[in-house]
Design a protein around this motif. Structure first.
Motif, mmCIF file in Angstrom:
data_model
loop_
_atom_site.group_PDB
_atom_site.id
_atom_site.type_symbol
_atom_site.label_atom_id
_atom_site.label_comp_id
_atom_site.label_asym_id
_atom_site.label_seq_id
_atom_site.Cartn_x
_atom_site.Cartn_y
_atom_site.Cartn_z
ATOM 1 N N PRO A 1 0.831 -1.216 0.000
ATOM 2 C CA PRO A 1 0.000 0.000 0.000
ATOM 3 C C PRO A 1 0.862 1.261 0.000
ATOM 4 C CG PRO A 1 -0.765 -1.578 1.648
ATOM 5 C CD PRO A 1 0.554 -2.077 1.162
ATOM 6 N N ALA A 2 0.492 2.218 -0.822
ATOM 7 C CA ALA A 2 1.314 3.419 -1.005
ATOM 8 C C ALA A 2 1.535 4.182 0.283
ATOM 9 C CB ALA A 2 0.670 4.330 -2.047
ATOM 10 N N ASP A 3 0.572 4.110 1.209
ATOM 11 C CA ASP A 3 0.702 4.837 2.472
ATOM 12 C C ASP A 3 1.204 3.948 3.600
ATOM 13 O OD1 ASP A 3 -1.587 3.278 2.603
ATOM 14 O OD2 ASP A 3 -2.673 4.694 3.876
ATOM 15 N N GLY A 4 1.704 2.771 3.269
ATOM 16 C CA GLY A 4 2.057 1.785 4.280
ATOM 17 C C GLY A 4 3.407 2.024 4.932
ATOM 18 N N ILE A 5 3.643 1.239 5.976
ATOM 19 C CA ILE A 5 4.919 1.198 6.687
ATOM 20 C C ILE A 5 5.587 -0.125 6.341
ATOM 21 C CG2 ILE A 5 6.034 1.174 8.957
ATOM 22 C CD1 ILE A 5 3.497 2.671 10.001
ATOM 23 N N MET A 6 6.817 -0.083 5.864
ATOM 24 C CA MET A 6 7.546 -1.285 5.475
ATOM 25 C C MET A 6 8.551 -1.664 6.561
ATOM 26 S SD MET A 6 8.255 -3.677 3.225
ATOM 27 C CE MET A 6 7.695 -3.173 1.598
ATOM 28 N N VAL A 7 8.551 -2.947 6.934
ATOM 29 C CA VAL A 7 9.502 -3.461 7.912
ATOM 30 C C VAL A 7 10.254 -4.625 7.274
ATOM 31 C CG1 VAL A 7 9.815 -4.358 10.241
ATOM 32 C CG2 VAL A 7 7.915 -2.800 9.758
ATOM 33 N N ARG A 8 11.562 -4.679 7.500
ATOM 34 C CA ARG A 8 12.396 -5.729 6.916
ATOM 35 C C ARG A 8 13.069 -6.518 8.020
ATOM 36 N NH1 ARG A 8 14.864 -1.474 2.703
ATOM 37 N NH2 ARG A 8 13.325 -1.690 1.038
ATOM 38 N N ASP A 9 13.302 -7.788 7.717
ATOM 39 C CA ASP A 9 14.039 -8.639 8.654
ATOM 40 C C ASP A 9 14.604 -9.804 7.849
ATOM 41 O OD1 ASP A 9 15.107 -9.579 11.007
ATOM 42 O OD2 ASP A 9 13.202 -10.127 11.924
ATOM 43 N N ASN B 1 16.833 -3.375 11.196
ATOM 44 C CA ASN B 1 17.966 -3.286 12.107
ATOM 45 C C ASN B 1 19.245 -3.337 11.290
ATOM 46 O OD1 ASN B 1 19.949 -4.651 14.270
ATOM 47 N ND2 ASN B 1 18.311 -3.559 15.324
ATOM 48 N N GLN B 2 19.622 -2.201 10.699
ATOM 49 C CA GLN B 2 20.704 -2.195 9.720
ATOM 50 C C GLN B 2 22.082 -2.255 10.349
ATOM 51 O OE1 GLN B 2 22.806 0.835 8.605
ATOM 52 N NE2 GLN B 2 23.959 -0.687 7.480
ATOM 53 N N ASN B 3 22.340 -1.405 11.337
ATOM 54 C CA ASN B 3 23.702 -1.329 11.873
ATOM 55 C C ASN B 3 24.107 -2.576 12.648
ATOM 56 O OD1 ASN B 3 24.624 1.151 10.919
ATOM 57 N ND2 ASN B 3 23.601 2.280 12.537
ATOM 58 N N PHE B 4 23.204 -3.070 13.499
ATOM 59 C CA PHE B 4 23.562 -4.196 14.359
ATOM 60 C C PHE B 4 23.284 -5.532 13.685
ATOM 61 C CE2 PHE B 4 23.313 -6.114 18.852
ATOM 62 C CZ PHE B 4 24.691 -6.112 18.967
ATOM 63 N N GLY B 5 22.373 -5.557 12.719
ATOM 64 C CA GLY B 5 22.064 -6.800 12.024
ATOM 65 C C GLY B 5 21.407 -7.842 12.902
ATOM 66 N N HIS B 6 20.665 -7.406 13.907
ATOM 67 C CA HIS B 6 20.021 -8.340 14.836
ATOM 68 C C HIS B 6 18.787 -8.944 14.181
ATOM 69 C CE1 HIS B 6 18.178 -10.022 18.385
ATOM 70 N NE2 HIS B 6 19.105 -9.533 19.192
ATOM 71 N N LEU B 7 18.767 -10.261 14.030
ATOM 72 C CA LEU B 7 17.596 -10.931 13.471
ATOM 73 C C LEU B 7 16.486 -11.010 14.518
ATOM 74 C CD1 LEU B 7 19.214 -13.893 11.494
ATOM 75 C CD2 LEU B 7 18.655 -11.603 10.691
ATOM 76 N N GLY B 8 15.247 -11.111 14.033
ATOM 77 C CA GLY B 8 14.107 -11.233 14.922
ATOM 78 C C GLY B 8 13.508 -9.910 15.346
ATOM 79 N N THR B 9 14.047 -8.807 14.849
ATOM 80 C CA THR B 9 13.493 -7.495 15.207
ATOM 81 C C THR B 9 12.230 -7.173 14.417
ATOM 82 O OG1 THR B 9 14.903 -6.413 13.574
ATOM 83 C CG2 THR B 9 15.753 -6.567 15.824
ATOM 84 N N GLY B 10 12.018 -7.857 13.298
ATOM 85 C CA GLY B 10 10.977 -7.451 12.349
ATOM 86 C C GLY B 10 9.580 -7.392 12.925
ATOM 87 N N LEU B 11 9.134 -8.479 13.543
ATOM 88 C CA LEU B 11 7.767 -8.502 14.064
ATOM 89 C C LEU B 11 7.589 -7.496 15.206
ATOM 90 C CD1 LEU B 11 4.930 -9.595 13.981
ATOM 91 C CD2 LEU B 11 5.696 -11.611 15.276
ATOM 92 N N PRO B 12 8.499 -7.419 16.188
ATOM 93 C CA PRO B 12 8.347 -6.369 17.206
ATOM 94 C C PRO B 12 8.411 -4.957 16.632
ATOM 95 C CG PRO B 12 9.866 -8.058 17.973
ATOM 96 C CD PRO B 12 9.604 -8.344 16.532
ATOM 97 N N TYR B 13 9.314 -4.712 15.674
ATOM 98 C CA TYR B 13 9.352 -3.393 15.032
ATOM 99 C C TYR B 13 8.006 -3.073 14.389
ATOM 100 C CZ TYR B 13 14.467 -2.509 15.186
ATOM 101 O OH TYR B 13 15.768 -2.234 15.564
#
Length: 568
Positions: free
Chosen positions: A384-392, A414-426
């Motif tokens: 969606p054009a107005d959406g929020i995108m989260v990556r993991d 989580n680009q700098n630290f590269g911590h996996l599993g942040t996606g769903l909480p973010y």
């Protein structure tokens, strides 16, 4: 006024515009949680304290303010350790509150104390400030110092602990001070430095704006848009600053992954960098793509931390202060000296649009399981054009850098630290900060998704408009690739595979979410659309080809240059 310590803490946060708290309440915090809800706060209790920390970080990124997370004494704070480290490396101003037993417990010469460890010292190296409210009348000074440190210079987390014997004490205090009365707010740059920056901008023939993570976490898109218009130049994204500013979508190019970005960097004679530390992902602003024209390029850096100036590369004009204050200074100073667009800007725009269209056309099709490149294309085409995108995820995120067809205005990962599993909480935290108004899409790998999968229940309980598109290869895809490159095809791949019977769409349904299962290219977009239309959080399980996921990551050689220590 006479208030309890826990109420005063809430008042001090409210003075900073904070109205959300995350954590799992324990006896130290039940009074605070109860009162916060009565005062109209958003109170969110997830299933794991680490998730709470990531959710708070997401709120900070979405609001441009400090955020608050609490952890129960002992194990709760232990669970928060990963989130605290992430906030430090990601420069996120999160205030972590820690419960603790009464101080007399610490002073006893005893063995076998239950749920007790000396916490403050454990976190000192992961926060900008670590303190304990030892006496009730210290509450104002310690909380304000925590906020001052979190938000001054390079932002970051702080830790404040209060022992159980303090929280119920009463204070006779005046109304809380507004932020500008106890910390520096809106620091501008000096007029001489601004004038010199304007002179360099006017003299440049091929200027670029290098936009980093800090532009978006400061919520400074509008003034940066005005600056880009005044400079009439391309915008180059760092890998952390992948949100697109509204109105600049066509002339914003990802550094290293877009030929237009590389060409603009190589030919630039001025780089104005905002909201970036000039770190490894941009080769410190002096290696790789920057080398060719280094002698002819001037640098302007907008930086909140004076100690960061000149560390990673020499800077011609440092503008020290809050980018939210400095960028309007530059815009105002440039208003009477409009520039003509860079002579190659139209060509870069056309080339980048053609690149995206070609990627959408050429991503492998007709495979079952699906090729991960095709998954990214099909899922992001219906974002969606107005959406929020989260990556993991590892491999899944690398495929997104190249193949994403969306240009979202809010991107979180989580680009700098590269911590996996942040996606769903973010994703949960971002949606909470947004009030659940805008759709949220999480694109992630299965291994990363499983870290915090219990937070599907939190999303369902809060009825958030969240769709999780999960690339499922039943493996740690990036690590499988490392095995293959290290030991060759057919070698043992120890510890990187898991059960192929797991159906994440069914797991989602068990949490009260909507579930979709996809094995073919043509079914991805319809499944995503149905998921958004379902009216509740959803998981789209997409079976992806494990060989392609581990062996065909695009631009992987570019990604590896980030780690080329000694070559930059």
């Amino acid at each position: 006024m006479t208030v309890k310590v826990y109420e005063r803490i809430l008042q001090l946060f409210e003075a900073e515009g904070i109205d959300t708290i995350f954590g799992i309440p324990d006896p130290n915090f039940v009074h605070m949680f109860h009162l916060a809800e009565e005062r109209g706060w958003k109170v969110v209790a997830p299933h794991h304290e680490e998730s709470a920390g990531f959710m708070a970080e997401a709120v900070s990124r979405m609001t441009g303010k400090a955020a608050v997370c609490v952890g129960t004494l002992g194990p709760g704070m232990a669970n928060l350790a990963g989130a605290i480290m992430c906030a430090k490396v990601e420069n996120s101003p999160v205030v972590f509150l820690g419960g603790q037993r009464a101080r007399i417990t610490e002073q006893r010469v005893r063995r076998g104390r239950i749920q007790f460890v000396q916490q403050a010292g454990l976190f000192e190296n992961s926060v900008k400030y670590s303190a304990s409210i030892e006496y009730a009348d210290q509450t104002d000074e310690i909380v304000r110092e925590g906020l001052r440190r979190a938000l001054s210079g390079t932002p970051g987390p702080v830790y404040i602990e209060y022992p159980s014997h303090v929280i119920q004490e009463e204070l006779d205090v005046p109304p809380p001070l507004p932020p500008e009365r106890y910390r520096l707010v809106g620091q501008t740059a000096g007029a001489d430095a601004v004038a010199e920056a304007v002179r360099l901008i006017g003299a440049a023939e091929q200027p670029i704006l290098l936009v980093g993570h800090g532009v978006h976490t400061a919520r400074a898109a509008e003034p940066v848009k005005a600056l880009a218009d005044a400079m009439a130049c391309p915008v180059v994204q760092t890998s952390g600053g992948t949100s697109y500013i509204r109105g600049l979508e066509d002339r914003t190019f990802p550094y290293g992954f877009s030929p237009s970005a590389v060409d603009a960097v190589v030919k630039s004679d001025l780089c104005l960098a905002i909201g970036t530390e000039l770190g490894e992902p941009v080769h410190y602003g002096r290696g790789r793509h920057w080398l060719g024209n280094e002698a002819n390029r001037k640098w302007i850096l907008v930086e909140q931390d004076a100690a960061a100036i000149g560390v990673n590369r020499p800077i011609d004009v440092p503008l020290v202060g809050d980018l939210r204050a400095i960028v309007p200074q530059l815009v105002d100073a440039l208003k009477d000296a409009p520039r003509k667009p860079s002579k190659e800007l139209e060509g870069w725009i056309a080339d980048d649009a053609a690149r995206l269209a070609e990627l959408a056309e050429t991503a492998p099709t007709g495979m079952s399981p699906v090729h991960p490149a095709r998954l990214v294309v099909e899922a992001t085409k219906v974002f969606p054009a107005d959406g929020i995108m989260v990556r993991d995820g590892g491999a899944t995120t690398i495929f997104q850098w190249t193949y994403s067809q969306a240009k979202p205005h809010d991107v979180m990962w989580n680009q700098n630290f590269g911590h996996l599993g942040t996606g769903l909480p973010y994703a949960v935290g971002a949606s909470v900060a947004d009030g659940g108004n805008r759709p949220v899409m999480l694109v992630t790998g299965d291994s990363s998704f499983l870290f915090q999968i219990a937070e599907l229940e939190t999303a369902a309980r809060l009825n958030l408009p969240l769709v999780c598109v999960v690339a499922v290869d039943y493996a740690w895809g990036l690590e499988v690739g490392v095995y293959k490159r290290t030991f060759g095809q057919g070698s043992s791949e120890t510890g990187v595979h898991w059960s192929t019977d797991t159906r994440l769409d069914k797991v989602a349904e068990g949490f009260g979410c909507h579930g979709e299962y996809v094995e073919r290219d043509e079914d991805i977009a319809p499944a995503v659309k149905r998921a958004f239309a379902a009216g509740r959080p959803a998981v789209v399980h997409v079976a992806v080809d494990p060989k392609a996921n581990s062996e065909e990551m695009p631009s992987y050689a570019e990604f590896r240059t980030w780690y080329a220590e000694g070559m930059q």
